[in-house]
Enzyme design. Structure first.
Site, PDB file in Angstrom:
ATOM      1  N   LYS A 155     -27.772   0.474  -7.315  1.00 25.17           N
ATOM      2  CA  LYS A 155     -26.637  -0.206  -6.140  1.00 25.17           C
ATOM      3  C   LYS A 155     -27.645   0.397  -4.754  1.00 25.17           C
ATOM      4  O   LYS A 155     -28.445   1.077  -4.867  1.00 25.17           O
ATOM      5  CB  LYS A 155     -25.401   0.441  -6.420  1.00 25.17           C
ATOM      6  CG  LYS A 155     -24.699  -0.046  -7.690  1.00 25.17           C
ATOM      7  CD  LYS A 155     -23.135   0.304  -7.541  1.00 25.17           C
ATOM      8  CE  LYS A 155     -22.389  -0.424  -8.811  1.00 25.17           C
ATOM      9  NZ  LYS A 155     -20.973   0.048  -8.845  1.00 25.17           N
ATOM     10  N   TYR A 176     -18.361  -9.687  -9.814  1.00 19.01           N
ATOM     11  CA  TYR A 176     -17.232  -8.557  -9.932  1.00 19.01           C
ATOM     12  C   TYR A 176     -15.888  -9.277 -10.039  1.00 19.01           C
ATOM     13  O   TYR A 176     -14.749  -8.820  -9.846  1.00 19.01           O
ATOM     14  CB  TYR A 176     -17.182  -7.865  -8.538  1.00 19.01           C
ATOM     15  CG  TYR A 176     -18.191  -6.571  -8.832  1.00 19.01           C
ATOM     16  CD1 TYR A 176     -18.123  -5.761  -9.858  1.00 19.01           C
ATOM     17  CD2 TYR A 176     -19.017  -6.364  -7.903  1.00 19.01           C
ATOM     18  CE1 TYR A 176     -18.904  -4.632  -9.890  1.00 19.01           C
ATOM     19  CE2 TYR A 176     -19.889  -5.262  -7.999  1.00 19.01           C
ATOM     20  CZ  TYR A 176     -19.983  -4.496  -8.993  1.00 19.01           C
ATOM     21  OH  TYR A 176     -20.596  -3.294  -9.076  1.00 19.01           O
ATOM     22  N   PHE A 225      -9.732  -2.983  -3.740  1.00 16.81           N
ATOM     23  CA  PHE A 225     -10.944  -2.688  -3.379  1.00 16.81           C
ATOM     24  C   PHE A 225     -12.061  -3.653  -3.323  1.00 16.81           C
ATOM     25  O   PHE A 225     -13.315  -3.476  -2.986  1.00 16.81           O
ATOM     26  CB  PHE A 225     -11.585  -1.300  -4.368  1.00 16.81           C
ATOM     27  CG  PHE A 225     -11.558  -1.389  -5.705  1.00 16.81           C
ATOM     28  CD1 PHE A 225     -12.693  -2.256  -6.250  1.00 16.81           C
ATOM     29  CD2 PHE A 225     -10.762  -1.136  -6.664  1.00 16.81           C
ATOM     30  CE1 PHE A 225     -12.801  -2.491  -7.579  1.00 16.81           C
ATOM     31  CE2 PHE A 225     -10.807  -1.263  -7.958  1.00 16.81           C
ATOM     32  CZ  PHE A 225     -11.931  -1.761  -8.531  1.00 16.81           C
ATOM     33  N   ARG A 251     -23.903   3.064 -20.593  1.00 19.53           N
ATOM     34  CA  ARG A 251     -22.630   3.733 -19.974  1.00 19.53           C
ATOM     35  C   ARG A 251     -22.531   5.081 -20.048  1.00 19.53           C
ATOM     36  O   ARG A 251     -22.155   5.913 -19.407  1.00 19.53           O
ATOM     37  CB  ARG A 251     -21.488   3.078 -20.899  1.00 19.53           C
ATOM     38  CG  ARG A 251     -21.168   1.434 -20.495  1.00 19.53           C
ATOM     39  CD  ARG A 251     -20.813   1.079 -19.072  1.00 19.53           C
ATOM     40  NE  ARG A 251     -19.368   1.384 -18.734  1.00 19.53           N
ATOM     41  CZ  ARG A 251     -18.882   1.228 -17.718  1.00 19.53           C
ATOM     42  NH1 ARG A 251     -19.255  -0.085 -17.060  1.00 19.53           N
ATOM     43  NH2 ARG A 251     -17.602   1.272 -17.788  1.00 19.53           N
ATOM     44  N   THR A 264     -16.607   6.028 -13.761  1.00 20.91           N
ATOM     45  CA  THR A 264     -16.911   5.302 -12.605  1.00 20.91           C
ATOM     46  C   THR A 264     -16.820   6.400 -11.471  1.00 20.91           C
ATOM     47  O   THR A 264     -17.577   6.230 -10.346  1.00 20.91           O
ATOM     48  CB  THR A 264     -15.633   4.300 -12.179  1.00 20.91           C
ATOM     49  OG1 THR A 264     -15.583   3.682 -13.643  1.00 20.91           O
ATOM     50  CG2 THR A 264     -15.793   3.608 -11.149  1.00 20.91           C
ATOM     51  N   ARG A 318     -24.467   8.983 -12.410  1.00 18.72           N
ATOM     52  CA  ARG A 318     -23.339   9.086 -11.447  1.00 18.72           C
ATOM     53  C   ARG A 318     -23.040  10.493 -10.949  1.00 18.72           C
ATOM     54  O   ARG A 318     -22.735  10.920  -9.887  1.00 18.72           O
ATOM     55  CB  ARG A 318     -22.256   8.425 -11.521  1.00 18.72           C
ATOM     56  CG  ARG A 318     -22.455   6.937 -11.600  1.00 18.72           C
ATOM     57  CD  ARG A 318     -21.283   5.946 -12.336  1.00 18.72           C
ATOM     58  NE  ARG A 318     -21.275   4.585 -12.019  1.00 18.72           N
ATOM     59  CZ  ARG A 318     -20.344   3.678 -12.897  1.00 18.72           C
ATOM     60  NH1 ARG A 318     -19.654   4.168 -13.709  1.00 18.72           N
ATOM     61  NH2 ARG A 318     -20.595   2.289 -12.431  1.00 18.72           N
ATOM     62  N   ASN A 365     -21.455   4.622  -6.185  1.00 20.00           N
ATOM     63  CA  ASN A 365     -21.746   5.257  -7.556  1.00 20.00           C
ATOM     64  C   ASN A 365     -23.104   4.976  -8.075  1.00 20.00           C
ATOM     65  O   ASN A 365     -23.180   5.082  -9.228  1.00 20.00           O
ATOM     66  CB  ASN A 365     -20.531   5.024  -8.299  1.00 20.00           C
ATOM     67  CG  ASN A 365     -20.308   3.720  -8.665  1.00 20.00           C
ATOM     68  OD1 ASN A 365     -21.050   3.111  -8.636  1.00 20.00           O
ATOM     69  ND2 ASN A 365     -18.950   3.487  -9.789  1.00 20.00           N
ATOM     70  N   HIS A 419     -24.510   0.262 -11.724  1.00 22.26           N
ATOM     71  CA  HIS A 419     -23.699  -0.855 -12.504  1.00 22.26           C
ATOM     72  C   HIS A 419     -24.144  -0.774 -13.921  1.00 22.26           C
ATOM     73  O   HIS A 419     -25.491  -1.043 -14.040  1.00 22.26           O
ATOM     74  CB  HIS A 419     -23.554  -2.265 -12.025  1.00 22.26           C
ATOM     75  CG  HIS A 419     -23.040  -3.053 -12.904  1.00 22.26           C
ATOM     76  ND1 HIS A 419     -21.535  -3.252 -13.051  1.00 22.26           N
ATOM     77  CD2 HIS A 419     -23.637  -3.962 -13.840  1.00 22.26           C
ATOM     78  CE1 HIS A 419     -21.417  -4.107 -13.735  1.00 22.26           C
ATOM     79  NE2 HIS A 419     -22.341  -4.583 -14.609  1.00 22.26           N
ATOM     80  N   GLU A 476     -23.124 -11.568 -17.609  1.00 20.90           N
ATOM     81  CA  GLU A 476     -23.906 -10.915 -16.268  1.00 20.90           C
ATOM     82  C   GLU A 476     -25.344 -11.290 -16.183  1.00 20.90           C
ATOM     83  O   GLU A 476     -25.859 -11.577 -15.040  1.00 20.90           O
ATOM     84  CB  GLU A 476     -23.518  -9.335 -16.046  1.00 20.90           C
ATOM     85  CG  GLU A 476     -22.130  -9.076 -15.978  1.00 20.90           C
ATOM     86  CD  GLU A 476     -21.592  -7.518 -16.176  1.00 20.90           C
ATOM     87  OE1 GLU A 476     -20.690  -7.125 -15.567  1.00 20.90           O
ATOM     88  OE2 GLU A 476     -22.692  -6.641 -16.355  1.00 20.90           O
TER      89      GLU A 476
HETATM   90  P1  IDP Z   1     -17.632   0.803 -13.621  1.00 20.72           P
HETATM   91  O1  IDP Z   1     -18.700   0.333 -12.618  1.00 20.72           O
HETATM   92  O2  IDP Z   1     -17.626   2.040 -14.093  1.00 20.72           O
HETATM   93  O3  IDP Z   1     -17.514  -0.374 -14.637  1.00 20.72           O
HETATM   94  P2  IDP Z   1     -15.070  -0.937 -12.644  1.00 20.72           P
HETATM   95  O4  IDP Z   1     -13.792  -0.276 -12.934  1.00 20.72           O
HETATM   96  O5  IDP Z   1     -15.754  -2.000 -13.290  1.00 20.72           O
HETATM   97  O6  IDP Z   1     -16.193   0.362 -13.048  1.00 20.72           O
HETATM   98  O7  IDP Z   1     -15.315  -1.222 -11.115  1.00 20.72           O
HETATM   99  C1  IDP Z   1     -16.301  -1.689 -10.340  1.00 20.72           C
HETATM  100  C2  IDP Z   1     -17.141  -1.016  -9.338  1.00 20.72           C
HETATM  101  O8  IDP Z   1     -16.210  -0.943  -8.110  1.00 20.72           O
HETATM  102  C3  IDP Z   1     -17.485   0.501  -9.286  1.00 20.72           C
HETATM  103  O9  IDP Z   1     -18.461   0.828 -10.126  1.00 20.72           O
HETATM  104  C4  IDP Z   1     -17.358   0.804  -8.148  1.00 20.72           C
HETATM  105  O10 IDP Z   1     -18.516   0.590  -7.199  1.00 20.72           O
HETATM  106  C5  IDP Z   1     -15.966   0.159  -7.584  1.00 20.72           C
HETATM  107  N1  IDP Z   1     -14.761   0.609  -7.353  1.00 20.72           N
HETATM  108  C6  IDP Z   1     -13.975   0.784  -8.786  1.00 20.72           C
HETATM  109  N2  IDP Z   1     -12.772   1.543  -8.624  1.00 20.72           N
HETATM  110  C7  IDP Z   1     -12.771   1.771  -7.205  1.00 20.72           C
HETATM  111  C8  IDP Z   1     -11.932   2.286  -6.389  1.00 20.72           C
HETATM  112  O11 IDP Z   1     -10.821   2.828  -6.660  1.00 20.72           O
HETATM  113  N3  IDP Z   1     -12.056   2.162  -4.846  1.00 20.72           N
HETATM  114  C9  IDP Z   1     -13.343   1.815  -4.527  1.00 20.72           C
HETATM  115  N4  IDP Z   1     -14.270   1.264  -5.164  1.00 20.72           N
HETATM  116  C10 IDP Z   1     -14.106   1.153  -6.646  1.00 20.72           C
HETATM  117 MG    MG Z   2     -17.373  -2.242 -14.640  1.00 21.39          MG
END
Ligand code: IDP
Ligand code: MG
Length: 143
Positions: free
Chosen positions: A9, A49, A57, A85, A91, A102, A112, A115, A126
């Protein structure tokens, strides 16, 4: 053989962590089979996404992921999704253990650093968004 789509990212690319993160994944025995740097446009970011489109968000996430170039990769291997993962950590970097990508590099829950696809099916969807068939070099890893 399973595949995962990895995105390094903007926060990580900007801080010069691309090589380090790719190296960690390669070090786990995953094979790098595709690699590209690109600046996502809003449409591609929204498609990638899409499952989060109702989340509060979502707009911030799309703005962030399109704010600067990213590096996208496809890694292949046995249980590639689960292995990557685990290496990424959860996350929220504040909940991620030291030694995870992370945990070591993530700045906050949005920025973070990485992805990784959450299932083999998601990965196939994807990967198609980012790579054409002839950009994926499926091969046996040399020692
Ligand atoms: P992941 O990347 O661990 O699979 P997801 O829940 O799929 O997590 O969320 C996608 C991305 O959205 C996260 O990697 C992060 O960049 C962002 N994100 C997730 N939850 C939040 C939040 O509560 N606030 C702001 N950004 C978030
Ligand atoms: Mg995800």
């Amino acid at each position: 053989m399973e595949r995962s789509l990895i995105i390094i990212k903007p926060d990580a690319v900007e801080r010069g962590l691309t090589g380090t993160i790719l190296s960690r994944l390669e070090g786990l025995g995953l094979k790098l089979v595709a690699l590209k740097m690109l600046h996502l446009d809003k449409m591609l970011a929204r498609q990638h996404y899409a499952v989060h489109k109702e989340k509060p968000f979502f707009d911030d996430l799309v703005n962030y992921i399109t704010s600067a170039p990213v590096v996208t990769a496809v890694f292949e291997g046995e249980r590639a999704v689960e292995v990557s993962r685990e290496a990424m950590g959860p996350t929220d970097p504040s909940r991620a253990a030291a030694g995870t990508i992370r945990g070591d590099f993530g700045l906050d829950i949005q920025r973070n650093s990485i992805h990784g696809s959450d299932s083999a099916e998601t990965a196939e969807r994807e990967i198609k968004l980012f790579f054409s068939q002839d950009e994926i070099f499926s091969r046996r890893r040399e020692k």
